[in-house]
Write a protein that holds these residues in place. Structure first.
Motif, PDB file in Angstrom:
ATOM      1  N   ARG A  66      13.854  16.489 -23.790  1.00  0.00           N
ATOM      2  CA  ARG A  66      14.783  16.205 -22.613  1.00  0.00           C
ATOM      3  C   ARG A  66      14.162  16.845 -21.357  1.00  0.00           C
ATOM      4  NH1 ARG A  66      19.719  17.138 -25.398  1.00  0.00           N
ATOM      5  NH2 ARG A  66      18.979  15.805 -27.133  1.00  0.00           N
ATOM      6  N   ILE A  70      10.917  12.573 -18.556  1.00  0.00           N
ATOM      7  CA  ILE A  70      10.251  11.282 -18.508  1.00  0.00           C
ATOM      8  C   ILE A  70      10.600  10.257 -19.566  1.00  0.00           C
ATOM      9  CG2 ILE A  70       7.907  10.091 -18.193  1.00  0.00           C
ATOM     10  CD1 ILE A  70       7.026  12.956 -17.294  1.00  0.00           C
ATOM     11  N   ASP A  71      10.712   9.080 -19.318  1.00  0.00           N
ATOM     12  CA  ASP A  71      10.948   8.036 -20.270  1.00  0.00           C
ATOM     13  C   ASP A  71       9.773   7.775 -20.781  1.00  0.00           C
ATOM     14  OD1 ASP A  71      11.632   6.107 -21.974  1.00  0.00           O
ATOM     15  OD2 ASP A  71      13.354   5.061 -20.449  1.00  0.00           O
ATOM     16  N   ILE A  73       8.684   4.990 -22.166  1.00  0.00           N
ATOM     17  CA  ILE A  73       8.550   3.638 -21.796  1.00  0.00           C
ATOM     18  C   ILE A  73       7.766   3.604 -20.679  1.00  0.00           C
ATOM     19  CG2 ILE A  73      10.530   2.769 -20.749  1.00  0.00           C
ATOM     20  CD1 ILE A  73       8.911   0.786 -23.668  1.00  0.00           C
ATOM     21  N   ILE A  76       4.358   4.362 -20.708  1.00  0.00           N
ATOM     22  CA  ILE A  76       3.440   3.438 -21.379  1.00  0.00           C
ATOM     23  C   ILE A  76       3.262   2.233 -20.372  1.00  0.00           C
ATOM     24  CG2 ILE A  76       3.652   1.519 -23.306  1.00  0.00           C
ATOM     25  CD1 ILE A  76       5.072   3.443 -24.886  1.00  0.00           C
TER      26      ILE A  76
ATOM     27  N   ALA B 761       6.299   0.301 -27.033  1.00  0.00           N
ATOM     28  CA  ALA B 761       7.792  -0.118 -26.585  1.00  0.00           C
ATOM     29  C   ALA B 761       8.789  -0.466 -27.845  1.00  0.00           C
ATOM     30  CB  ALA B 761       7.335  -1.474 -25.836  1.00  0.00           C
ATOM     31  N   VAL B 763       8.776   0.761 -30.732  1.00  0.00           N
ATOM     32  CA  VAL B 763       9.546   2.137 -31.299  1.00  0.00           C
ATOM     33  C   VAL B 763      10.822   2.467 -30.238  1.00  0.00           C
ATOM     34  CG1 VAL B 763       9.147   4.596 -31.387  1.00  0.00           C
ATOM     35  CG2 VAL B 763       7.517   3.125 -32.422  1.00  0.00           C
ATOM     36  N   VAL B 764      10.629   2.676 -28.819  1.00  0.00           N
ATOM     37  CA  VAL B 764      11.546   3.048 -28.117  1.00  0.00           C
ATOM     38  C   VAL B 764      12.800   2.004 -28.208  1.00  0.00           C
ATOM     39  CG1 VAL B 764      12.088   2.929 -25.746  1.00  0.00           C
ATOM     40  CG2 VAL B 764      10.078   3.858 -26.501  1.00  0.00           C
ATOM     41  N   VAL B 767      14.601   2.600 -31.498  1.00  0.00           N
ATOM     42  CA  VAL B 767      15.540   3.686 -31.204  1.00  0.00           C
ATOM     43  C   VAL B 767      16.916   3.611 -30.210  1.00  0.00           C
ATOM     44  CG1 VAL B 767      15.718   5.973 -30.055  1.00  0.00           C
ATOM     45  CG2 VAL B 767      13.744   5.430 -31.467  1.00  0.00           C
ATOM     46  N   ARG B 768      16.590   2.770 -29.473  1.00  0.00           N
ATOM     47  CA  ARG B 768      17.695   2.581 -28.532  1.00  0.00           C
ATOM     48  C   ARG B 768      18.718   1.512 -29.305  1.00  0.00           C
ATOM     49  NH1 ARG B 768      14.672   1.627 -23.098  1.00  0.00           N
ATOM     50  NH2 ARG B 768      14.053   3.564 -22.681  1.00  0.00           N
ATOM     51  N   ARG B 771      20.623   3.353 -31.506  1.00  0.00           N
ATOM     52  CA  ARG B 771      21.689   4.485 -30.786  1.00  0.00           C
ATOM     53  C   ARG B 771      22.816   3.761 -30.420  1.00  0.00           C
ATOM     54  NH1 ARG B 771      22.404   8.372 -27.406  1.00  0.00           N
ATOM     55  NH2 ARG B 771      20.297   9.371 -27.796  1.00  0.00           N
ATOM     56  N   GLN B 774      25.096   3.105 -33.421  1.00  0.00           N
ATOM     57  CA  GLN B 774      25.563   4.170 -33.858  1.00  0.00           C
ATOM     58  C   GLN B 774      26.680   4.415 -32.833  1.00  0.00           C
ATOM     59  OE1 GLN B 774      22.835   7.475 -33.784  1.00  0.00           O
ATOM     60  NE2 GLN B 774      24.758   8.875 -34.399  1.00  0.00           N
ATOM     61  N   VAL B 799      15.986  11.965 -20.890  1.00  0.00           N
ATOM     62  CA  VAL B 799      14.674  11.656 -21.417  1.00  0.00           C
ATOM     63  C   VAL B 799      14.687   9.955 -21.797  1.00  0.00           C
ATOM     64  CG1 VAL B 799      13.059  12.004 -23.081  1.00  0.00           C
ATOM     65  CG2 VAL B 799      14.352  13.722 -22.174  1.00  0.00           C
ATOM     66  N   TRP B 800      15.557   9.766 -22.812  1.00  0.00           N
ATOM     67  CA  TRP B 800      15.194   8.416 -23.220  1.00  0.00           C
ATOM     68  C   TRP B 800      16.630   7.342 -22.913  1.00  0.00           C
ATOM     69  CZ3 TRP B 800      14.581  12.748 -26.396  1.00  0.00           C
ATOM     70  CH2 TRP B 800      15.786  13.392 -26.874  1.00  0.00           C
ATOM     71  N   ARG B 801      16.465   6.723 -21.950  1.00  0.00           N
ATOM     72  CA  ARG B 801      17.447   6.004 -21.493  1.00  0.00           C
ATOM     73  C   ARG B 801      17.836   4.764 -22.514  1.00  0.00           C
ATOM     74  NH1 ARG B 801      15.929   5.131 -15.551  1.00  0.00           N
ATOM     75  NH2 ARG B 801      13.939   6.275 -16.467  1.00  0.00           N
TER      76      ARG B 801
END
Lengths: 151, 801
Positions: A66, A70-71, A73, A76, B761, B763-764, B767-768, B771, B774, B799-801
């Protein structure tokens, strides 16, 4: 071998990783750029930087990722965009897709510098590979979160 | 020609581009394109009728001989005038009809795009060009029927229309391709000049007819048309009465003179046409909604036209074209009038409408004229055309089928007269005498509308239907002139029509007597059924039910197939994939690839010997590993061993990559394994040990043999040397491997990283979505309070929007 919870985190590992990260990043850039004339290249360079990301995750858990802010995606997409952009640029300039252009400069301190457009392409590959590795690690971290939530 | 089509496209884009913000100006702008077309066509009339046909041929995809070829002949000119003329009127009418709506731009854009596609159909000369525009009308029609996209019924109707016409279009594509091959030509004109024959041609013609039938709503595909009335009324007037449904007729009219005598053509055309004539007519009698009644009437009329144009004799073709023109005029006029009445009175229910004669006198007059033309009553153009049709059928010498067609058309026309009177009276009249106002349920539910509260429509709204009705009348009086004009236009379909002409008053002859009989019988039929038809329920349609069954069956079948083939069992997937690889390699090897098996040297140096042996031992050990962790480590070890072999063989790039990939793979493996039970899960019951060993051995052996033979089977000299030589001068790099990757075979690399990007993409996204699920679950459980949710959203920015 899940990522450690804060209480179980190893100080030694964390510090080592903190020290190693800049070295790994530098090395990965080095690998990518030298790839044109010696063993290396965007793919291996990207993998090295990817291992830096993995190491951070192993040492610090999801927080280590975190803090990168950086995201994956975005990485990529950016990588693919650079690669395609190089190709399209040469299509417009040269009339053929992905044709290398070579520029030579003389820079005061570094001496003669030669830049080949395909190096840019390689940088795109590099960025993209980092993004994919990161995406995988993030997926694992998610699963971690989920387990912790369940416990 | 092509410029005109492009103008339509441009107008469509201009109207569609602003999206929701577009306003009233969209309609007039859209109208420019068809208006220009109309003007240009008028200016070309003289030349085209003298046999000077402009053609355009633009190559599109030369590899498959696909080009846009257009040809403006007399018939194309006539249809072009109809399409663009009515197009302009409908667009201007729409402006007044809709008033202020924020999606007008979309409507205008779609309408003008449709107009362009329709012009493409009537002008198409290339067989594939025809198909392309044909499909374009299907698509625009789908969007227009479903224009009211918040209405589920409209969406369903649009889907139904699209599937039916789309399926027909595919059938036609098949037919057209066969014709292209059999006739050895890519153009309609070439095909008609030298028509092929034989079984294959018959098959092709049946396929083309299928397409024409679906488009022109012929039995048994007629059911989509009434549903399409879910579209706004101006759209229905344009697409589903005047133009699109004529597309099938256009094709039939063009093909009929050359092919009507072929095999099953006449039987099919007359059968489907008459069936539609009757079914449409009978169902039009049952409707209470004036627009739906008109729609069924359209099915009926299209059947009539299909018979005329499909018979392919000069007389019927000529009459058919006249009737086509008449129908376009009166049906568009009637639809637009119904639209006005609906707009001003608020209903189209013929049971509730009364007093329209006084409230909307101008519209009423145009309804009467148009209806008279539809019922073929003197002195309208409809009368002239139908007179000619009966005359033409009396004259033909094509045997029994001509007689069947004549009798069918006479009986169908009786129905036409009856439902026309019913619609006209329903729209305009006060309740017909003899029917008491005791329809309690209707009165209670809605009651008749208050005629005095009906607004006066603006001029722009009334103008279009009145103009079209006037034309119906004028063409009737000017039958001679119009007839000569039509005769010259239809020579492009069949040269023998040049001597034909139309007259308003033919004098007392057979055809006139038949017409009189039809009208009398029709009036009688209306009179005796007028009470009964007031209470009929019109919703049932066997064809729609059949369609729904087929549709549901398809969906269900697809679901079952998926359930059967996609079991979700990972071992099963693996087994299938791996066995397929083994089987296909085995075939290749069995086919003789083994000749070239080389036996490479085992090792070149002691170091390499050690590396190879260690790698091999580790690989063998994997098979005997008892738990997942051990297997993963062994796999990694064997990978490292391979990397060392690469290095010794002088491939440092490969070695570096192998090392790195191996490292990352092991780490990821271990991270995943931490979440799984440490032992392998028990094998599925369908795969006992012997099967698993069999599959594994088969793959291992075939891949190994294949690799050996592939490396030894080189027949062309290696490109490697060229690459090495060109690397520095061409691509400015000394590392050949990398130069190959980023330059010589850069395209390959681009493809590979695209695959990587898609995988990443994926994989991302997995995950989303996990989420999201959940979080939804937690929200439902109530364990996630509002504050937590905020925290969660806050993290999303991270990090992971």
């Amino acid at each position: 071998m899940t990522a450690p919870s804060p209480s179980r985190r190893s100080v030694v590992l964390t510090e080592t990783v903190n020290g190693l990260t800049p070295v790994l990043v530098l090395f990965s850039i080095f690998l990518t750029l030298r790839g044109h004339n010696a063993p290396g290249g965007g793919f291996s360079g990207g993998l090295v930087m990817g291992s830096a990301v993995v190491l951070r995750y192993l040492a610090a858990g999801p927080r280590g990722l975190r803090s990168l802010r950086i995201d994956p995606i975005v990485l990529i997409g950016a990588g693919l965009l650079i690669a395609v952009g190089v190709g399209l640029t040469s299509l417009v300039v040269d009339g053929s897709f992905l044709e290398s252009a070579i520029w030579k400069f003389h820079v005061a301190v570094l001496g003669d510098v030669k830049i080949v457009s395909s190096s840019l392409f390689d940088i795109g590959v590099h960025v993209l590979v980092v993004g994919v590795v990161m995406a995988v690690v993030v997926a694992l971290a998610e699963a971690d979160d989920e387990m912790r939530g369940r416990r | 020609l092509i410029l005109l089509l492009l103008a339509h496209l441009l107008a469509a884009i201009v109207c569609l581009a602003p999206g929701r913000r577009s306003a009233r100006w969209a309609m007039p702008i859209a109208a420019i394109a068809p208006a220009v077309t109309f003007g240009w066509l008028v200016s070309q009339t003289g030349a085209v009728l003298d046999g000077d046909t402009p053609t355009v041929d633009v190559e599109w995809i030369p590899q498959i001989a696909l080009s846009i070829s257009l040809r403006l002949d007399g018939f194309g000119l006539l249809m072009g005038l109809v399409v663009s003329g009515i197009g302009v009127l409908v667009l201007l009418y729409s402006m007044a009809y809709f008033g202020r709506r924020d999606d007008l731009g979309r409507l205008a854009g779609l309408l003008v795009a449709f107009a362009g596609a329709m012009l493409g159909i009537v002008w198409a000369d290339g067989l594939l060009t025809l198909f392309v525009f044909w499909e374009l009308t299907s698509i625009t029609s789908f969007l227009l029927i479903g224009f009211d996209d918040t209405n589920a019924a409209a969406r369903a109707a649009a889907m139904r229309a699209f599937l039916v016409t789309g399926a027909g279009g595919l059938a036609m594509l098949g037919g057209l391709i066969i014709l292209t091959i059999v006739g050895d030509t890519t153009t309609i004109s070439g095909l008609l000049a030298d028509p092929p024959s034989g079984t294959l041609t018959d098959v092709a013609l049946v396929l083309v007819l299928l397409g024409a039938f679906t488009k022109s709503a012929q039995f048994p595909f007629h059911f989509w048309l009434p549903g399409a009335m879910a579209a706004p009324t101006p759209v229905s007037a344009y697409l589903h009465s005047a133009t699109m449904v004529k597309a099938g007729l256009v094709v039939v009219a063009r093909f009929a003179p050359a092919f009507a005598a072929e095999g099953p053509w006449r039987v099919l055309v007359v059968g489907a046409g008459l069936a539609s004539l009757f079914i449409g007519g009978i169902r039009a009698m049952r409707q209470q909604d004036a627009k739906l009644a008109l729609a069924h009437g359209t099915v009926s009329q299209l059947g009539f036209l299909m018979v005329l144009l499909g018979l392919g004799t000069p007389a019927t073709t000529y009459a058919g074209v006249a009737m086509l023109l008449a129908h376009a005029l009166f049906k568009a006029s009637l639809f637009l009038s119904v639209g006005v009445i609906d707009h001003e009175a608020g209903t189209r229910d013929m049971r509730r409408l009364r007093g329209m004669l006084r409230a909307l006198p101008v519209v009423a007059a145009s309804v009467v004229v148009a209806a008279a033309s539809m019922a073929a009553i003197l002195p309208t153009f409809g009368f002239v055309a139908k007179e000619k049709a009966i005359d033409g059928l009396l004259d033909t010498d094509i045997g029994a089928i001509g007689t069947v067609a004549l009798v069918g058309i006479v009986l169908g026309s009786v129905l036409t007269v009856a439902y026309t009177i019913r619609i006209a009276v329903g729209l305009l009249g006060d309740d017909a005498p003899g029917i008491a106002d005791d329809d309690a349920d209707i009165e209670a539910a809605h009651g008749p509308i208050d005629a005095s509260a009906v607004h006066r429509p603006p001029f722009a709204l009334v103008g279009a239907p009145v103009l079209l009705a006037l034309l119906s009348l004028l063409f009737g009086f000017g039958a001679g002139a119009v007839g000569d004009w039509l005769a010259r236009a239809t020579t492009s379909l069949d040269p023998a029509t040049s001597s034909k002409h139309l007259v308003l008053w033919p004098g007392v002859n057979e055809a006139l007597l038949i017409s009189a009989g039809i009208i009398t019988a029709g009036v009688a039929l209306w009179w005796f059924t007028r009470a009964a038809t007031r209470t009929l329920d019109a919703s049932y349609s066997p064809a729609t039910v059949a369609y729904d069954r087929v549709y549901d069956g398809l969906i269900e079948g697809a679901r079952r197939t998926t359930a059967a083939t996609q079991s979700g069992s990972l071992p099963l997937y693996l087994a299938v994939v791996v066995s397929t690889v083994a089987a296909s390699l085995f075939v290749a090897i069995a086919a003789g690839a083994t000749d070239s098996i080389s036996s490479p040297r085992f090792s070149n140096s002691p170091v390499e010997f050690v590396a190879v042996v260690v790698t091999g031992l580790l690989a063998v050990a994997i098979v005997f590993a008892r738990n997942r962790f051990g297997a993963a480590v062994l796999l990694g070890g064997s990978g490292y061993g391979l990397a060392i072999v690469y290095l010794i063989q002088g491939a440092p790039d490969l070695a570096i990559t192998q090392f790195l990939v191996e490292t990352l793979t092991i780490v990821v493996f271990l991270l995943v394994l931490a979440r799984l039970p440490s032992e392998f899960s028990p094998a599925p019951p369908w795969a006992p040990k012997i099967v698993r060993i069999g599959i594994a051995t088969a793959v291992g052996v075939t891949v190994a043999v294949f690799a050996l033979s592939a490396s030894g089977s080189r027949t062309e000299p290696s490109v490697g040397e060229d690459y090495v030589a060109l690397s520095e001068p061409e691509a400015g790099g000394r590392n050949v491997v990398n130069v190959i990757l980023v330059d010589f075979r850069g395209f390959d690399t681009l493809g590979e990283i695209t695959v990587l990007a898609v995988a990443g993409a994926g994989v991302v996204n997995l995950v989303r979505s996990a989420r999201r699920q959940q979080r939804r679950k937690r929200l439902e459980d109530g364990t996630l309070a509002e504050g937590d949710q905020d925290l969660d959203t806050g993290r999303k920015v991270g990090v992971w929007r």
